[in-house]
Design an enzyme around this catalytic site. Structure first.
Site, short mmCIF file in Angstrom:
data_model
loop_
_atom_site.label_atom_id
_atom_site.label_comp_id
_atom_site.label_asym_id
_atom_site.label_seq_id
_atom_site.Cartn_x
_atom_site.Cartn_y
_atom_site.Cartn_z
N ASP A 192 0.78 -1.23 0.00
CA ASP A 192 0.00 0.00 0.00
C ASP A 192 0.82 1.29 0.00
O ASP A 192 0.65 2.14 -0.87
CB ASP A 192 -0.94 0.02 1.21
CG ASP A 192 -1.87 -1.16 1.27
OD1 ASP A 192 -1.58 -2.19 0.66
OD2 ASP A 192 -2.90 -1.06 1.95
N GLU A 421 1.17 -9.68 11.68
CA GLU A 421 0.95 -9.23 10.31
C GLU A 421 2.28 -8.99 9.60
O GLU A 421 2.46 -9.37 8.45
CB GLU A 421 0.13 -7.94 10.37
CG GLU A 421 -0.41 -7.46 9.05
CD GLU A 421 -1.28 -6.22 9.22
OE1 GLU A 421 -1.83 -5.76 8.20
OE2 GLU A 421 -1.41 -5.69 10.36
#
Length: 509
Positions: A192, A421
Protein backbone atom coordinates in the site's frame (compact mmCIF):
# COMPACT_ATOMS: atom_id res chain seq x y z
CA UNK A 1 -2.22 -32.25 54.18
CA UNK A 2 -4.70 -34.47 52.45
CA UNK A 3 -3.39 -37.00 49.98
CA UNK A 4 -5.70 -38.00 47.16
CA UNK A 5 -5.92 -41.71 46.51
CA UNK A 6 -6.65 -43.24 43.13
CA UNK A 7 -8.14 -46.54 42.31
CA UNK A 8 -8.08 -48.47 39.07
CA UNK A 9 -5.98 -47.58 36.04
CA UNK A 10 -4.19 -44.26 36.13
CA UNK A 11 -5.19 -41.61 33.58
CA UNK A 12 -2.78 -41.61 30.66
CA UNK A 13 -0.67 -38.44 30.53
CA UNK A 14 -1.33 -36.02 27.70
CA UNK A 15 1.05 -36.53 24.79
CA UNK A 16 4.02 -34.19 24.69
CA UNK A 17 3.87 -32.22 21.46
CA UNK A 18 7.02 -31.21 19.64
CA UNK A 19 7.52 -27.58 18.63
CA UNK A 20 6.40 -27.96 14.99
CA UNK A 21 3.18 -29.68 16.07
CA UNK A 22 2.45 -26.96 18.63
CA UNK A 23 3.03 -24.35 15.95
CA UNK A 24 0.83 -26.24 13.49
CA UNK A 25 -2.03 -26.42 16.00
CA UNK A 26 -1.71 -22.75 16.87
CA UNK A 27 -1.79 -21.78 13.19
CA UNK A 28 -4.82 -23.98 12.61
CA UNK A 29 -6.58 -22.31 15.52
CA UNK A 30 -6.05 -18.88 13.95
CA UNK A 31 -7.72 -20.01 10.73
CA UNK A 32 -10.57 -21.66 12.61
CA UNK A 33 -11.17 -18.53 14.68
CA UNK A 34 -11.12 -16.28 11.59
CA UNK A 35 -13.46 -18.50 9.53
CA UNK A 36 -16.87 -16.87 8.95
CA UNK A 37 -18.73 -19.88 7.55
CA UNK A 38 -17.91 -19.20 3.90
CA UNK A 39 -14.53 -17.44 3.92
CA UNK A 40 -11.72 -16.34 6.21
CA UNK A 41 -11.17 -12.76 7.37
CA UNK A 42 -7.55 -11.57 7.65
CA UNK A 43 -8.35 -10.52 11.23
CA UNK A 44 -11.53 -10.08 13.24
CA UNK A 45 -10.73 -6.48 14.14
CA UNK A 46 -8.87 -4.47 11.49
CA UNK A 47 -9.91 -6.51 8.44
CA UNK A 48 -13.43 -7.91 9.03
CA UNK A 49 -14.25 -8.71 5.37
CA UNK A 50 -12.85 -11.01 2.69
CA UNK A 51 -9.71 -9.77 0.94
CA UNK A 52 -8.71 -11.05 -2.48
CA UNK A 53 -5.05 -12.00 -2.30
CA UNK A 54 -5.40 -12.82 1.40
CA UNK A 55 -7.90 -15.51 0.48
CA UNK A 56 -5.52 -16.92 -2.11
CA UNK A 57 -2.70 -17.24 0.44
CA UNK A 58 -5.13 -18.52 3.07
CA UNK A 59 -6.36 -21.28 0.76
CA UNK A 60 -2.76 -22.36 0.14
CA UNK A 61 -2.47 -23.06 3.86
CA UNK A 62 -6.01 -24.34 4.36
CA UNK A 63 -5.41 -27.07 1.78
CA UNK A 64 -3.26 -28.88 4.34
CA UNK A 65 -6.07 -28.85 6.91
CA UNK A 66 -9.27 -29.12 4.87
CA UNK A 67 -9.02 -29.09 1.06
CA UNK A 68 -12.76 -28.64 0.65
CA UNK A 69 -12.74 -25.55 2.87
CA UNK A 70 -9.81 -24.22 0.85
CA UNK A 71 -11.88 -24.70 -2.30
CA UNK A 72 -14.80 -22.88 -0.71
CA UNK A 73 -12.52 -19.97 0.23
CA UNK A 74 -11.74 -19.40 -3.44
CA UNK A 75 -15.25 -20.15 -4.64
CA UNK A 76 -16.73 -17.50 -2.33
CA UNK A 77 -14.32 -14.89 -3.66
CA UNK A 78 -14.98 -15.85 -7.28
CA UNK A 79 -18.72 -15.63 -6.63
CA UNK A 80 -18.23 -11.86 -6.32
CA UNK A 81 -16.32 -11.53 -9.60
CA UNK A 82 -17.46 -8.75 -11.94
CA UNK A 83 -18.75 -9.35 -15.44
CA UNK A 84 -15.69 -7.75 -17.02
CA UNK A 85 -13.54 -10.37 -15.31
CA UNK A 86 -12.04 -8.37 -12.44
CA UNK A 87 -11.87 -9.91 -8.98
CA UNK A 88 -12.49 -7.11 -6.46
CA UNK A 89 -10.01 -6.64 -3.67
CA UNK A 90 -12.70 -6.73 -0.96
CA UNK A 91 -15.95 -8.69 -0.72
CA UNK A 92 -17.98 -7.07 2.03
CA UNK A 93 -19.76 -8.94 4.80
CA UNK A 94 -23.19 -7.26 5.12
CA UNK A 95 -23.39 -8.09 8.84
CA UNK A 96 -20.39 -5.86 9.66
CA UNK A 97 -21.38 -2.30 10.68
CA UNK A 98 -20.37 0.33 8.13
CA UNK A 99 -18.26 2.22 10.63
CA UNK A 100 -16.04 -0.75 11.46
CA UNK A 101 -14.01 -0.47 8.25
CA UNK A 102 -13.26 2.35 5.82
CA UNK A 103 -13.75 2.64 2.88
CA UNK A 104 -17.02 0.82 3.49
CA UNK A 105 -19.59 -0.43 0.94
CA UNK A 106 -21.41 2.90 0.90
CA UNK A 107 -18.20 4.53 -0.34
CA UNK A 108 -17.49 2.06 -3.16
CA UNK A 109 -21.18 1.65 -4.24
CA UNK A 110 -20.14 -1.24 -6.48
CA UNK A 111 -23.62 -2.58 -7.23
CA UNK A 112 -24.65 0.76 -8.74
CA UNK A 113 -21.49 2.57 -9.87
CA UNK A 114 -19.99 -0.68 -11.12
CA UNK A 115 -23.09 -1.86 -12.92
CA UNK A 116 -21.82 -1.05 -16.44
CA UNK A 117 -18.73 -3.17 -15.75
CA UNK A 118 -20.81 -6.09 -14.53
CA UNK A 119 -20.51 -5.70 -10.77
CA UNK A 120 -22.78 -8.22 -9.03
CA UNK A 121 -26.06 -6.84 -7.72
CA UNK A 122 -26.42 -9.16 -4.73
CA UNK A 123 -23.12 -8.51 -3.01
CA UNK A 124 -21.16 -5.33 -2.33
CA UNK A 125 -17.46 -5.17 -3.18
CA UNK A 126 -14.71 -2.66 -3.74
CA UNK A 127 -13.94 -1.64 -7.32
CA UNK A 128 -10.19 -2.13 -7.42
CA UNK A 129 -8.18 -5.36 -7.56
CA UNK A 130 -5.21 -7.09 -5.90
CA UNK A 131 -2.38 -9.29 -7.25
CA UNK A 132 -3.56 -12.33 -9.25
CA UNK A 133 -2.44 -15.19 -6.99
CA UNK A 134 -5.73 -17.05 -7.43
CA UNK A 135 -4.94 -19.49 -10.26
CA UNK A 136 -1.81 -20.54 -8.43
CA UNK A 137 -3.84 -21.08 -5.27
CA UNK A 138 -6.53 -23.02 -7.15
CA UNK A 139 -3.92 -25.33 -8.69
CA UNK A 140 -2.24 -26.02 -5.34
CA UNK A 141 -5.60 -26.57 -3.66
CA UNK A 142 -6.58 -29.05 -6.37
CA UNK A 143 -3.32 -30.98 -5.94
CA UNK A 144 -3.90 -31.28 -2.20
CA UNK A 145 -6.81 -33.67 -2.86
CA UNK A 146 -7.36 -34.30 -6.60
CA UNK A 147 -10.11 -36.82 -5.91
CA UNK A 148 -12.23 -34.42 -3.90
CA UNK A 149 -11.53 -31.65 -6.38
CA UNK A 150 -12.64 -33.84 -9.30
CA UNK A 151 -15.73 -35.06 -7.44
CA UNK A 152 -16.85 -31.48 -6.81
CA UNK A 153 -15.88 -30.26 -10.26
CA UNK A 154 -13.71 -27.61 -8.60
CA UNK A 155 -11.28 -26.88 -11.44
CA UNK A 156 -13.95 -27.05 -14.10
CA UNK A 157 -16.03 -24.42 -12.29
CA UNK A 158 -13.24 -22.00 -11.41
CA UNK A 159 -11.27 -22.25 -14.65
CA UNK A 160 -13.46 -19.96 -16.84
CA UNK A 161 -13.57 -17.35 -14.09
CA UNK A 162 -9.81 -17.42 -13.60
CA UNK A 163 -9.33 -17.20 -17.36
CA UNK A 164 -11.64 -14.16 -17.49
CA UNK A 165 -9.72 -12.56 -14.62
CA UNK A 166 -6.40 -12.90 -16.42
CA UNK A 167 -7.93 -11.71 -19.69
CA UNK A 168 -9.20 -8.58 -17.93
CA UNK A 169 -5.73 -7.75 -16.65
CA UNK A 170 -4.01 -8.38 -19.98
CA UNK A 171 -6.69 -6.50 -21.93
CA UNK A 172 -7.93 -3.60 -19.79
CA UNK A 173 -4.89 -2.86 -17.65
CA UNK A 174 -2.19 -2.52 -20.31
CA UNK A 175 -2.37 1.24 -19.80
CA UNK A 176 1.25 1.81 -20.79
CA UNK A 177 0.85 -0.10 -24.07
CA UNK A 178 3.91 -2.25 -23.40
CA UNK A 179 2.30 -5.59 -22.59
CA UNK A 180 2.30 -5.31 -18.78
CA UNK A 181 -0.64 -4.81 -16.42
CA UNK A 182 -0.78 -1.46 -14.60
CA UNK A 183 -2.09 -0.83 -11.11
CA UNK A 184 -4.36 2.21 -10.73
CA UNK A 185 -4.32 2.47 -6.95
CA UNK A 186 -1.56 1.79 -4.37
CA UNK A 187 -3.81 -0.77 -2.68
CA UNK A 188 -3.85 -2.91 -5.84
CA UNK A 189 -0.30 -4.33 -5.61
CA UNK A 190 -0.86 -5.01 -1.90
CA UNK A 191 2.21 -2.91 -0.97
CA UNK A 192 0.00 0.00 0.00
CA UNK A 193 2.36 2.76 1.18
CA UNK A 194 5.59 1.53 -0.39
CA UNK A 195 8.05 4.32 -1.21
CA UNK A 196 7.96 2.90 -4.75
CA UNK A 197 4.67 4.77 -5.26
CA UNK A 198 5.65 8.09 -3.67
CA UNK A 199 6.66 9.94 -6.83
CA UNK A 200 3.53 8.96 -8.75
CA UNK A 201 1.33 9.69 -5.73
CA UNK A 202 2.72 13.18 -5.37
CA UNK A 203 0.66 14.35 -8.35
CA UNK A 204 -2.60 13.10 -6.77
CA UNK A 205 -4.68 15.84 -5.13
CA UNK A 206 -5.61 14.63 -1.63
CA UNK A 207 -9.25 14.34 -0.58
CA UNK A 208 -10.39 17.17 1.66
CA UNK A 209 -9.54 16.85 5.33
CA UNK A 210 -12.61 15.81 7.29
CA UNK A 211 -14.30 14.21 4.27
CA UNK A 212 -13.63 10.71 5.62
CA UNK A 213 -12.84 8.97 8.91
CA UNK A 214 -10.16 6.31 9.14
CA UNK A 215 -11.30 3.21 11.02
CA UNK A 216 -7.91 1.45 10.90
CA UNK A 217 -6.53 3.58 13.72
CA UNK A 218 -9.23 2.20 16.04
CA UNK A 219 -7.42 -1.14 15.93
CA UNK A 220 -3.77 -0.42 15.18
CA UNK A 221 -0.98 1.92 16.25
CA UNK A 222 -0.77 4.99 14.01
CA UNK A 223 3.02 4.52 13.83
CA UNK A 224 2.46 1.20 12.08
CA UNK A 225 0.01 2.53 9.50
CA UNK A 226 0.03 4.80 6.41
CA UNK A 227 -0.17 8.52 7.14
CA UNK A 228 -3.26 10.72 6.88
CA UNK A 229 -1.85 12.27 3.70
CA UNK A 230 -1.44 8.80 2.19
CA UNK A 231 -5.06 8.01 3.01
CA UNK A 232 -6.33 11.28 1.58
CA UNK A 233 -4.69 10.41 -1.73
CA UNK A 234 -5.98 6.83 -1.60
CA UNK A 235 -9.50 8.15 -1.11
CA UNK A 236 -9.18 10.61 -3.99
CA UNK A 237 -8.02 7.91 -6.41
CA UNK A 238 -10.76 5.48 -5.39
CA UNK A 239 -13.48 8.15 -5.60
CA UNK A 240 -12.36 9.24 -9.07
CA UNK A 241 -12.39 5.64 -10.31
CA UNK A 242 -15.85 5.11 -8.79
CA UNK A 243 -17.24 8.34 -10.24
CA UNK A 244 -16.17 7.17 -13.71
CA UNK A 245 -17.99 3.87 -13.30
CA UNK A 246 -14.80 1.88 -12.67
CA UNK A 247 -14.19 2.10 -16.40
CA UNK A 248 -10.44 1.71 -17.00
CA UNK A 249 -10.53 3.46 -20.36
CA UNK A 250 -12.76 6.36 -19.30
CA UNK A 251 -11.13 7.16 -15.95
CA UNK A 252 -8.58 10.02 -16.04
CA UNK A 253 -6.01 8.09 -14.05
CA UNK A 254 -3.65 10.23 -11.97
CA UNK A 255 -1.83 7.09 -10.86
CA UNK A 256 -0.94 4.13 -13.09
CA UNK A 257 2.18 2.06 -12.46
CA UNK A 258 3.64 -1.15 -13.88
CA UNK A 259 4.65 -3.05 -10.75
CA UNK A 260 7.14 -5.94 -11.02
CA UNK A 261 5.50 -7.96 -8.23
CA UNK A 262 2.01 -7.71 -9.70
CA UNK A 263 3.22 -8.74 -13.15
CA UNK A 264 5.45 -11.53 -11.85
CA UNK A 265 2.45 -12.98 -10.06
CA UNK A 266 0.39 -12.67 -13.24
CA UNK A 267 3.05 -14.64 -15.11
CA UNK A 268 3.20 -17.34 -12.42
CA UNK A 269 -0.61 -17.44 -12.40
CA UNK A 270 -0.71 -17.87 -16.19
CA UNK A 271 1.59 -20.88 -15.77
CA UNK A 272 -0.77 -22.24 -13.12
CA UNK A 273 -3.75 -21.56 -15.39
CA UNK A 274 -2.03 -23.54 -18.14
CA UNK A 275 -1.65 -26.45 -15.72
CA UNK A 276 -5.37 -26.26 -14.94
CA UNK A 277 -6.20 -26.13 -18.65
CA UNK A 278 -4.10 -29.22 -19.30
CA UNK A 279 -5.74 -31.04 -16.38
CA UNK A 280 -9.13 -30.32 -17.96
CA UNK A 281 -8.02 -31.58 -21.37
CA UNK A 282 -7.63 -28.13 -22.89
CA UNK A 283 -4.65 -26.82 -24.82
CA UNK A 284 -2.25 -25.01 -22.46
CA UNK A 285 -0.04 -23.70 -25.28
CA UNK A 286 -1.72 -20.26 -25.70
CA UNK A 287 -1.42 -19.60 -21.97
CA UNK A 288 2.22 -20.65 -21.89
CA UNK A 289 2.93 -18.45 -24.91
CA UNK A 290 1.26 -15.51 -23.18
CA UNK A 291 3.28 -16.11 -20.02
CA UNK A 292 6.49 -16.21 -22.05
CA UNK A 293 5.58 -12.97 -23.85
CA UNK A 294 4.79 -11.23 -20.55
CA UNK A 295 8.10 -12.45 -19.12
CA UNK A 296 9.90 -10.84 -22.06
CA UNK A 297 8.06 -7.57 -21.44
CA UNK A 298 8.84 -7.74 -17.71
CA UNK A 299 12.56 -8.01 -18.42
CA UNK A 300 12.54 -5.38 -21.17
CA UNK A 301 10.56 -2.76 -19.27
CA UNK A 302 11.29 -3.28 -15.58
CA UNK A 303 14.72 -4.90 -15.18
CA UNK A 304 17.34 -2.52 -13.74
CA UNK A 305 20.75 -4.11 -14.26
CA UNK A 306 22.56 -1.41 -12.32
CA UNK A 307 20.33 -1.81 -9.24
CA UNK A 308 20.30 -5.60 -9.59
CA UNK A 309 16.53 -5.95 -9.31
CA UNK A 310 13.27 -5.03 -11.03
CA UNK A 311 11.81 -1.55 -10.48
CA UNK A 312 8.42 -0.01 -11.22
CA UNK A 313 7.61 2.08 -14.29
CA UNK A 314 5.14 4.97 -14.37
CA UNK A 315 2.65 3.96 -17.06
CA UNK A 316 1.56 7.58 -17.59
CA UNK A 317 4.98 9.19 -18.07
CA UNK A 318 7.10 6.19 -19.02
CA UNK A 319 9.65 7.08 -16.34
CA UNK A 320 11.46 4.26 -14.59
CA UNK A 321 11.47 4.17 -10.81
CA UNK A 322 14.65 3.97 -8.77
CA UNK A 323 13.24 2.65 -5.49
CA UNK A 324 14.47 -0.73 -4.25
CA UNK A 325 11.59 -2.69 -2.74
CA UNK A 326 10.72 -6.34 -2.16
CA UNK A 327 8.52 -6.11 -5.27
CA UNK A 328 11.72 -6.10 -7.31
CA UNK A 329 12.84 -9.47 -5.88
CA UNK A 330 9.57 -11.36 -6.23
CA UNK A 331 10.11 -12.03 -9.98
CA UNK A 332 12.31 -14.90 -8.74
CA UNK A 333 9.07 -16.90 -8.87
CA UNK A 334 8.90 -16.46 -12.66
CA UNK A 335 10.00 -19.54 -14.64
CA UNK A 336 12.66 -19.12 -17.28
CA UNK A 337 14.37 -15.91 -16.18
CA UNK A 338 17.79 -15.36 -17.78
CA UNK A 339 20.55 -16.84 -15.61
CA UNK A 340 22.33 -13.52 -15.22
CA UNK A 341 19.16 -11.93 -13.83
CA UNK A 342 18.68 -14.74 -11.31
CA UNK A 343 22.29 -14.36 -10.19
CA UNK A 344 21.87 -10.61 -9.81
CA UNK A 345 18.62 -10.95 -7.84
CA UNK A 346 20.18 -13.42 -5.41
CA UNK A 347 23.15 -11.11 -5.01
CA UNK A 348 20.90 -8.13 -4.31
CA UNK A 349 18.96 -10.13 -1.72
CA UNK A 350 22.22 -10.91 0.10
CA UNK A 351 23.60 -7.39 -0.32
CA UNK A 352 23.36 -4.40 2.02
CA UNK A 353 20.02 -3.13 0.72
CA UNK A 354 18.10 -6.21 1.95
CA UNK A 355 20.67 -7.74 4.31
CA UNK A 356 19.60 -11.37 3.86
CA UNK A 357 20.90 -13.48 6.71
CA UNK A 358 21.25 -10.48 9.00
CA UNK A 359 17.88 -8.79 8.67
CA UNK A 360 14.78 -10.73 9.65
CA UNK A 361 13.05 -12.22 6.59
CA UNK A 362 13.03 -9.84 3.59
CA UNK A 363 12.51 -6.13 4.26
CA UNK A 364 9.75 -4.55 2.19
CA UNK A 365 11.99 -1.58 1.39
CA UNK A 366 15.69 -0.77 1.04
CA UNK A 367 17.40 -0.90 4.46
CA UNK A 368 19.61 1.97 3.32
CA UNK A 369 16.83 4.00 1.70
CA UNK A 370 15.94 7.48 2.97
CA UNK A 371 12.30 6.53 3.61
CA UNK A 372 13.05 3.37 5.60
CA UNK A 373 10.84 2.91 8.68
CA UNK A 374 10.96 -0.49 10.37
CA UNK A 375 7.46 -0.12 11.81
CA UNK A 376 5.38 1.58 9.12
CA UNK A 377 3.55 -0.98 7.04
CA UNK A 378 5.29 -1.40 3.63
CA UNK A 379 8.03 1.20 4.18
CA UNK A 380 10.46 -1.26 5.75
CA UNK A 381 8.79 -4.07 7.75
CA UNK A 382 9.17 -7.65 6.60
CA UNK A 383 5.99 -9.50 5.64
CA UNK A 384 5.35 -13.22 5.66
CA UNK A 385 3.62 -13.46 2.29
CA UNK A 386 6.40 -11.74 0.38
CA UNK A 387 8.97 -13.82 2.26
CA UNK A 388 7.06 -16.95 1.23
CA UNK A 389 7.17 -15.86 -2.41
CA UNK A 390 10.91 -15.15 -2.24
CA UNK A 391 11.47 -18.52 -0.52
CA UNK A 392 9.65 -20.29 -3.34
CA UNK A 393 11.67 -18.34 -5.91
CA UNK A 394 14.95 -19.26 -4.25
CA UNK A 395 13.94 -22.91 -4.25
CA UNK A 396 12.89 -22.71 -7.90
CA UNK A 397 16.37 -21.61 -8.94
CA UNK A 398 18.26 -24.07 -6.76
CA UNK A 399 19.21 -21.71 -3.92
CA UNK A 400 18.39 -24.41 -1.37
CA UNK A 401 20.40 -23.14 1.58
CA UNK A 402 18.97 -19.63 1.29
CA UNK A 403 15.44 -21.00 0.90
CA UNK A 404 15.86 -23.24 3.95
CA UNK A 405 17.19 -20.35 6.02
CA UNK A 406 14.28 -18.12 5.06
CA UNK A 407 11.80 -20.91 5.80
CA UNK A 408 13.33 -21.44 9.26
CA UNK A 409 13.19 -17.72 9.97
CA UNK A 410 9.54 -17.50 8.97
CA UNK A 411 8.57 -20.40 11.24
CA UNK A 412 10.52 -18.98 14.16
CA UNK A 413 9.02 -15.50 13.86
CA UNK A 414 5.48 -16.77 13.24
CA UNK A 415 5.60 -18.59 16.56
CA UNK A 416 7.40 -15.86 18.51
CA UNK A 417 5.11 -13.05 17.33
CA UNK A 418 1.81 -14.98 17.52
CA UNK A 419 1.43 -14.84 13.74
CA UNK A 420 2.00 -11.11 13.42
CA UNK A 421 0.95 -9.23 10.31
CA UNK A 422 4.56 -8.13 9.77
CA UNK A 423 7.83 -7.70 11.72
CA UNK A 424 10.55 -5.13 12.21
CA UNK A 425 13.41 -6.37 9.99
CA UNK A 426 16.06 -5.26 12.51
CA UNK A 427 14.59 -6.59 15.74
CA UNK A 428 12.10 -9.25 14.59
CA UNK A 429 9.45 -7.68 16.83
CA UNK A 430 5.89 -8.23 15.66
CA UNK A 431 4.01 -5.26 14.21
CA UNK A 432 0.44 -4.68 13.15
CA UNK A 433 -2.25 -7.23 13.94
CA UNK A 434 -1.62 -10.58 15.68
CA UNK A 435 -3.29 -13.88 14.71
CA UNK A 436 -3.13 -12.69 11.12
CA UNK A 437 -4.62 -15.26 8.76
CA UNK A 438 -2.12 -15.42 5.90
CA UNK A 439 0.77 -15.61 8.36
CA UNK A 440 -0.89 -18.63 9.97
CA UNK A 441 -1.81 -20.16 6.61
CA UNK A 442 1.67 -19.87 5.12
CA UNK A 443 3.11 -21.27 8.35
CA UNK A 444 0.98 -24.37 7.74
CA UNK A 445 2.30 -24.59 4.19
CA UNK A 446 5.91 -24.35 5.35
CA UNK A 447 5.36 -26.98 8.03
CA UNK A 448 3.72 -29.34 5.54
CA UNK A 449 6.81 -29.51 3.34
CA UNK A 450 10.40 -29.99 4.40
CA UNK A 451 11.94 -27.83 1.69
CA UNK A 452 13.35 -30.81 -0.20
CA UNK A 453 10.86 -31.04 -3.07
CA UNK A 454 12.51 -32.35 -6.18
CA UNK A 455 11.04 -29.64 -8.38
CA UNK A 456 11.96 -26.83 -6.01
CA UNK A 457 9.49 -24.46 -7.62
CA UNK A 458 6.48 -22.39 -6.76
CA UNK A 459 4.19 -24.59 -8.82
CA UNK A 460 4.29 -28.11 -7.48
CA UNK A 461 4.09 -29.49 -11.01
CA UNK A 462 4.92 -27.83 -14.28
CA UNK A 463 2.27 -27.70 -16.97
CA UNK A 464 2.96 -30.07 -19.86
CA UNK A 465 3.87 -28.44 -23.14
CA UNK A 466 1.03 -30.22 -24.92
CA UNK A 467 -2.38 -31.26 -23.73
CA UNK A 468 -2.47 -34.71 -22.11
CA UNK A 469 -5.02 -37.39 -22.83
CA UNK A 470 -8.52 -36.38 -21.77
CA UNK A 471 -9.01 -37.41 -18.13
CA UNK A 472 -12.36 -35.73 -17.70
CA UNK A 473 -14.31 -39.02 -17.85
CA UNK A 474 -16.59 -37.77 -20.55
CA UNK A 475 -17.33 -34.38 -19.03
CA UNK A 476 -17.72 -31.44 -21.34
CA UNK A 477 -14.58 -29.40 -21.87
CA UNK A 478 -14.13 -26.39 -19.58
CA UNK A 479 -15.31 -23.06 -20.86
CA UNK A 480 -12.35 -21.40 -22.56
CA UNK A 481 -14.28 -18.51 -24.09
CA UNK A 482 -12.42 -16.00 -21.94
CA UNK A 483 -8.92 -17.22 -22.70
CA UNK A 484 -7.03 -14.72 -24.86
CA UNK A 485 -4.03 -15.55 -26.98
CA UNK A 486 -1.07 -13.17 -26.73
CA UNK A 487 -2.04 -9.88 -28.30
CA UNK A 488 -5.72 -10.76 -28.48
CA UNK A 489 -7.72 -7.62 -27.76
CA UNK A 490 -11.16 -8.89 -28.68
CA UNK A 491 -13.84 -8.25 -26.05
CA UNK A 492 -14.79 -11.14 -23.80
CA UNK A 493 -18.29 -12.17 -22.87
CA UNK A 494 -19.45 -10.97 -19.47
CA UNK A 495 -19.83 -13.55 -16.76
CA UNK A 496 -23.14 -14.46 -15.20
CA UNK A 497 -23.33 -13.90 -11.47
CA UNK A 498 -25.21 -15.78 -8.76
CA UNK A 499 -27.78 -13.38 -7.35
CA UNK A 500 -28.72 -15.16 -4.15
CA UNK A 501 -25.35 -16.44 -2.89
CA UNK A 502 -21.68 -15.82 -3.47
CA UNK A 503 -20.50 -19.41 -3.59
CA UNK A 504 -20.14 -21.07 -6.97
CA UNK A 505 -22.63 -23.91 -7.46
CA UNK A 506 -21.11 -27.30 -6.86
CA UNK A 507 -20.87 -29.84 -9.66
CA UNK A 508 -21.21 -33.37 -8.29
CA UNK A 509 -19.93 -36.37 -10.18
Amino acid sequence: MTTALTTGAATAPAPVLDAPERLRRAAARVLLDNWTGHSTVPSRSLYPHQWSWDSAFISIGLRHLAPRRAQRELETLLGAQWGDGRIPHIVFNPTVPLGQYFPSPDFWRSSTAGGPQGAPAAVETSGIVQPPVHALAAWLVHRADPGESERRGFLRRVYPRLAAWHAYLHRERDLGGGGLAAIVHPWEPGLDNSPAWDEALNRVEPALAGSFRRADLDHSDAADRPTDLDYARYVRLAATYRDHGYDDAATPHAFAVEDPCFNALLIAADHALSAIAAELGEDPAPLLARAAATTDRLVERLWDAEAGLFTARDALTGERGTVRSVAGLIPLIVPGLPAEIVTALVGTLHGPHFGFGGAHLVPSYDLLGPEFDGSRYWRGPSWFNTAWLVERGLARYGERAAAAGLRAGMLDLAGRTRFAEYVDPHTGDGRGIREFSWTAALTLDLLARDGSEADGCLLEAAAPETAPEDTSHGAAPGDSSHRAAPGDTAPVARLPHPRTETVLPETRR
